[in-house]
Motif scaffolding. Structure first.
Motif, PDB file in Angstrom:
ATOM      1  N   HIS A  72      27.246  11.946  69.267  1.00 29.80           N
ATOM      2  CA  HIS A  72      27.376  10.512  69.531  1.00 29.80           C
ATOM      3  C   HIS A  72      26.349  10.029  70.555  1.00 29.80           C
ATOM      4  CE1 HIS A  72      29.596  11.788  73.145  1.00 29.80           C
ATOM      5  NE2 HIS A  72      29.381  10.561  73.598  1.00 29.80           N
ATOM      6  N   LEU A  73      25.902  10.901  71.471  1.00 28.20           N
ATOM      7  CA  LEU A  73      24.858  10.502  72.415  1.00 28.20           C
ATOM      8  C   LEU A  73      23.502  10.385  71.732  1.00 28.20           C
ATOM      9  CD1 LEU A  73      25.728  12.638  75.586  1.00 28.20           C
ATOM     10  CD2 LEU A  73      26.059  10.186  75.268  1.00 28.20           C
ATOM     11  N   TRP A  74      23.199  11.325  70.868  1.00 29.23           N
ATOM     12  CA  TRP A  74      21.896  11.332  70.216  1.00 29.23           C
ATOM     13  C   TRP A  74      21.835  10.406  69.016  1.00 29.23           C
ATOM     14  CZ3 TRP A  74      17.599  13.466  72.156  1.00 29.23           C
ATOM     15  CH2 TRP A  74      17.765  14.341  73.236  1.00 29.23           C
ATOM     16  N   ASP A  75      22.978  10.008  68.490  1.00 27.39           N
ATOM     17  CA  ASP A  75      22.980   9.043  67.401  1.00 27.39           C
ATOM     18  C   ASP A  75      22.407   7.703  67.862  1.00 27.39           C
ATOM     19  OD1 ASP A  75      23.882   8.279  64.631  1.00 27.39           O
ATOM     20  OD2 ASP A  75      25.080   6.863  65.790  1.00 27.39           O
ATOM     21  N   ARG A  76      22.680   7.340  69.101  1.00 30.36           N
ATOM     22  CA  ARG A  76      22.135   6.086  69.642  1.00 30.36           C
ATOM     23  C   ARG A  76      20.614   6.159  69.760  1.00 30.36           C
ATOM     24  NH1 ARG A  76      20.988   4.186  74.774  1.00 30.36           N
ATOM     25  NH2 ARG A  76      21.651   6.165  75.654  1.00 30.36           N
ATOM     26  N   HIS A  77      20.092   7.292  70.211  1.00 41.65           N
ATOM     27  CA  HIS A  77      18.640   7.446  70.329  1.00 41.65           C
ATOM     28  C   HIS A  77      17.980   7.482  68.955  1.00 41.65           C
ATOM     29  CE1 HIS A  77      18.721   7.969  74.655  1.00 41.65           C
ATOM     30  NE2 HIS A  77      19.627   8.923  74.541  1.00 41.65           N
ATOM     31  N   LEU A  78      18.638   8.090  67.985  1.00 46.30           N
ATOM     32  CA  LEU A  78      18.089   8.102  66.629  1.00 46.30           C
ATOM     33  C   LEU A  78      17.990   6.699  66.058  1.00 46.30           C
ATOM     34  CD1 LEU A  78      19.779  11.213  64.954  1.00 46.30           C
ATOM     35  CD2 LEU A  78      17.333  10.810  65.181  1.00 46.30           C
ATOM     36  N   LYS A  79      19.047   5.909  66.223  1.00 42.81           N
ATOM     37  CA  LYS A  79      19.027   4.550  65.688  1.00 42.81           C
ATOM     38  C   LYS A  79      18.041   3.664  66.437  1.00 42.81           C
ATOM     39  CE  LYS A  79      23.802   4.638  63.994  1.00 42.81           C
ATOM     40  NZ  LYS A  79      25.162   4.065  64.141  1.00 42.81           N
ATOM     41  N   GLN A  80      17.931   3.880  67.746  1.00 39.33           N
ATOM     42  CA  GLN A  80      17.068   3.021  68.549  1.00 39.33           C
ATOM     43  C   GLN A  80      15.595   3.212  68.212  1.00 39.33           C
ATOM     44  OE1 GLN A  80      17.741   3.456  72.744  1.00 39.33           O
ATOM     45  NE2 GLN A  80      16.151   2.003  73.324  1.00 39.33           N
ATOM     46  N   LYS A  81      15.163   4.455  68.027  1.00 47.38           N
ATOM     47  CA  LYS A  81      13.733   4.694  67.776  1.00 47.38           C
ATOM     48  C   LYS A  81      13.418   4.900  66.307  1.00 47.38           C
ATOM     49  CE  LYS A  81       9.778   7.418  69.267  1.00 47.38           C
ATOM     50  NZ  LYS A  81       9.245   8.377  70.244  1.00 47.38           N
TER      51      LYS A  81
ATOM     52  N   GLY B 216      15.717   4.407  63.548  1.00 47.25           N
ATOM     53  CA  GLY B 216      16.606   3.796  62.570  1.00 47.25           C
ATOM     54  C   GLY B 216      15.902   2.950  61.530  1.00 47.25           C
ATOM     55  N   ARG B 217      14.769   2.349  61.899  1.00 45.61           N
ATOM     56  CA  ARG B 217      14.084   1.453  60.960  1.00 45.61           C
ATOM     57  C   ARG B 217      13.250   2.204  59.925  1.00 45.61           C
ATOM     58  NH1 ARG B 217       9.420  -1.195  60.413  1.00 45.61           N
ATOM     59  NH2 ARG B 217       8.520  -0.147  62.228  1.00 45.61           N
ATOM     60  N   VAL B 218      12.906   3.461  60.195  1.00 44.48           N
ATOM     61  CA  VAL B 218      12.002   4.178  59.299  1.00 44.48           C
ATOM     62  C   VAL B 218      12.668   5.341  58.583  1.00 44.48           C
ATOM     63  CG1 VAL B 218       9.985   3.534  60.646  1.00 44.48           C
ATOM     64  CG2 VAL B 218      11.161   5.673  61.165  1.00 44.48           C
TER      65      VAL B 218
ATOM     66  N   VAL C  54      -1.203   5.900  60.731  1.00 42.30           N
ATOM     67  CA  VAL C  54      -0.343   4.861  60.166  1.00 42.30           C
ATOM     68  C   VAL C  54       0.574   4.358  61.279  1.00 42.30           C
ATOM     69  CG1 VAL C  54       1.373   4.314  58.417  1.00 42.30           C
ATOM     70  CG2 VAL C  54      -0.429   5.981  57.916  1.00 42.30           C
ATOM     71  N   THR C  55       0.535   3.072  61.547  1.00 45.67           N
ATOM     72  CA  THR C  55       1.305   2.501  62.647  1.00 45.67           C
ATOM     73  C   THR C  55       2.751   2.240  62.233  1.00 45.67           C
ATOM     74  OG1 THR C  55       0.505   0.305  61.993  1.00 45.67           O
ATOM     75  CG2 THR C  55      -0.733   1.463  63.699  1.00 45.67           C
ATOM     76  N   TRP C  56       3.600   2.029  63.262  1.00 42.76           N
ATOM     77  CA  TRP C  56       5.024   1.826  63.030  1.00 42.76           C
ATOM     78  C   TRP C  56       5.305   0.607  62.173  1.00 42.76           C
ATOM     79  CZ3 TRP C  56       9.264   4.729  64.667  1.00 42.76           C
ATOM     80  CH2 TRP C  56       8.987   5.802  65.514  1.00 42.76           C
ATOM     81  N   ASP C  57       4.517  -0.465  62.337  1.00 42.65           N
ATOM     82  CA  ASP C  57       4.802  -1.710  61.627  1.00 42.65           C
ATOM     83  C   ASP C  57       4.497  -1.626  60.140  1.00 42.65           C
ATOM     84  OD1 ASP C  57       2.102  -1.459  62.067  1.00 42.65           O
ATOM     85  OD2 ASP C  57       1.753  -3.575  62.507  1.00 42.65           O
ATOM     86  N   ARG C  58       3.890  -0.524  59.694  1.00 41.28           N
ATOM     87  CA  ARG C  58       3.593  -0.354  58.268  1.00 41.28           C
ATOM     88  C   ARG C  58       4.582   0.572  57.577  1.00 41.28           C
ATOM     89  NH1 ARG C  58      -2.051   1.929  57.448  1.00 41.28           N
ATOM     90  NH2 ARG C  58      -1.279   1.843  55.294  1.00 41.28           N
ATOM     91  N   ILE C  59       5.650   0.949  58.245  1.00 38.45           N
ATOM     92  CA  ILE C  59       6.589   1.926  57.695  1.00 38.45           C
ATOM     93  C   ILE C  59       7.966   1.299  57.598  1.00 38.45           C
ATOM     94  CG2 ILE C  59       7.612   4.216  57.995  1.00 38.45           C
ATOM     95  CD1 ILE C  59       5.202   4.942  59.691  1.00 38.45           C
ATOM     96  N   ARG C  60       8.680   1.652  56.561  1.00 41.41           N
ATOM     97  CA  ARG C  60      10.074   1.242  56.412  1.00 41.41           C
ATOM     98  C   ARG C  60      10.846   2.336  55.689  1.00 41.41           C
ATOM     99  NH1 ARG C  60      10.445  -3.233  51.463  1.00 41.41           N
ATOM    100  NH2 ARG C  60      10.031  -1.771  49.752  1.00 41.41           N
ATOM    101  N   ALA C  61      12.150   2.330  55.885  1.00 39.50           N
ATOM    102  CA  ALA C  61      13.013   3.223  55.123  1.00 39.50           C
ATOM    103  C   ALA C  61      13.164   2.682  53.710  1.00 39.50           C
ATOM    104  CB  ALA C  61      14.378   3.336  55.794  1.00 39.50           C
ATOM    105  N   PRO C  62      13.234   3.541  52.702  1.00 38.09           N
ATOM    106  CA  PRO C  62      13.413   3.049  51.325  1.00 38.09           C
ATOM    107  C   PRO C  62      14.679   2.201  51.217  1.00 38.09           C
ATOM    108  CG  PRO C  62      12.835   5.381  51.320  1.00 38.09           C
ATOM    109  CD  PRO C  62      13.085   5.014  52.748  1.00 38.09           C
TER     110      PRO C  62
END
Length: 396
Positions: free
Chosen positions: A126-135, A137-139, A265-273
């Protein structure tokens, strides 16, 4: 001296009386471990602790008649009590949990190395789930999660301690957490260091952060915005580079072409399917009946059957017989849908295409490419991302 000679003589007789038997199998392990114990244990701290314990014991049992000043004994005991500082584990449960939730990832890793109790707390999901989503989660999406589960399921012998489980004294000492120097030396011998559980969010975060795990995602404007891929999004495998804070993209091969690799490849060019559809499979459209002029869409398109599908940005337009007046527009009830790709110039064969509202699946040919499934865009973030990537020049 006479007492010393008698003691030595008795010990020699006792030693002679012992029968020489072969050593048990764990004796070799003990012989090896002895070197590790002497390496990690220092005589100075041991002698110091023994001296302190002896001095404290002597102070406690000191008779009153042998102590010239009783006040000194009380002052020593008070100073010992004052030296006992408060530990982090002495904090209330809620306070400690709030502190750990506010620590960054590197802080949690350092705290996990303090003791076994903090290790269990700092490696909780539960502690690391927050860090995963924060950094991340979008990709990362469900496809990346499945890939990670498959990765750890096929991982063999994740640590030396797992391999030594149940194998004599070495395996037993390796599982004794109160002796961290034994565990560290076993890890050094095995040349495999994995300080946290493999199947955990902490492990997944570490694999992503170090770039050791290639995860599936989609990249906007493939191959550094090549003109043939403007306003498109293609599937790829990505690996993070912490030195440059960018990614390396590995596109799947198609036809006779080898794997295409793109760096920086920068962050703004990536998304999760957004949907779980393979780039080689046709997406079944479920929004055709609700599409109307002005709606933003993504549609699958590929050059030929050897190419994978990519998602291309477009907008629903009006039929030719419609003047575009919303009060009299009849495009909503038509059996055909006009799709416009306004990044292309007027007269370009890529600017407009017509699909059937009732039975659209796949349309096109080897000359103009194949149009596949359609998905309607409803989120503002998705639409704004496409508009931000709009080319500066009109494409032919």
């Amino acid at each position: 001296m006479l007492f010393f000679l008698i003691s030595c003589f008795s010990f020699i007789l006792f030693y002679k009386s012992l029968s020489l038997k072969p050593l048990p199998p764990w004796a070799c392990e003990v012989r090896l471990l002895s070197l590790w114990f002497w390496k990690d244990l220092s005589l100075f701290p041991i002698s110091k602790s023994i001296r302190n314990s002896l001095s404290s014991s002597f102070t406690l049992v000191l008779p009153s008649e042998m102590s010239p000043k009783k006040k000194t004994v009380h002052s020593i005991s008070e100073s010992v009590e004052l030296r006992q500082e408060m530990s982090v584990l002495d904090l209330p449960e809620l306070v400690l949990e709030c502190i750990l939730e506010r620590l960054p990832p590197d802080g949690l890793c350092r705290m996990a190395c303090v003791c076994s109790s903090l290790k269990d707390r700092c490696t909780s999901d539960h502690l690391w789930d927050r860090h995963l989503k924060q950094k991340w989660g979008r990709v990362i999406g469900s496809a990346a999660h499945r890939e990670w589960q498959w990765h750890i399921a096929t991982r063999k012998d994740s640590s030396f301690l797992d391999r030594t489980k149940g194998r004599g004294l070495m395996g037993y000492l390796g599982r004794l957490w109160p002796f961290p120097f034994v565990r560290s030396n076993l890890n050094n011998i095995s040349k495999r260091r994995y300080p946290f559980p493999v199947n955990s969010n902490m492990s997944w975060y570490h694999a992503l952060e170090t770039g050791k795990f290639w995860f599936p995602a989609q990249v906007y404007n493939r191959e550094n915005g090549h003109v043939g891929f403007m306003l498109s999004c293609y599937d790829a495998e990505l690996s993070y580079d912490p030195r440059t804070d960018t990614f390396q993209a590995r596109y799947p091969p198609h036809g006779r072409r080898a794997i295409a690799i793109e760096s920086c490849v920068t962050w703004d060019r990536i998304r999760a399917p957004p949907i779980d559809t393979s780039p080689h499979d046709l997406h079944i459209s479920d929004c055709l009946n609700e599409l109307s002029p002005g709606d933003y869409i993504e549609i699958q398109w590929r050059r030929n059957k050897e190419f994978p599908y990519g998602w291309w940005y477009g907008v629903v337009g009006h039929l030719e017989r419609c003047d575009g007046n919303n009060s009299y527009c009849c495009c909503r009830g038509s059996d055909t849908i006009v799709l416009e790709f306004n990044q292309y110039a007027f007269g370009s064969r890529w600017r407009r295409t017509i699909v059937s509202r009732k039975n659209h699946r796949k349309e096109g040919n080897d000359a103009d490419g194949f149009y596949g499934g359609i998905r309607k865009l409803s989120g503002r973030e998705e639409i704004s991302t496409w508009k931000r990537l709009w080319p500066t020049d009109v494409l032919e």
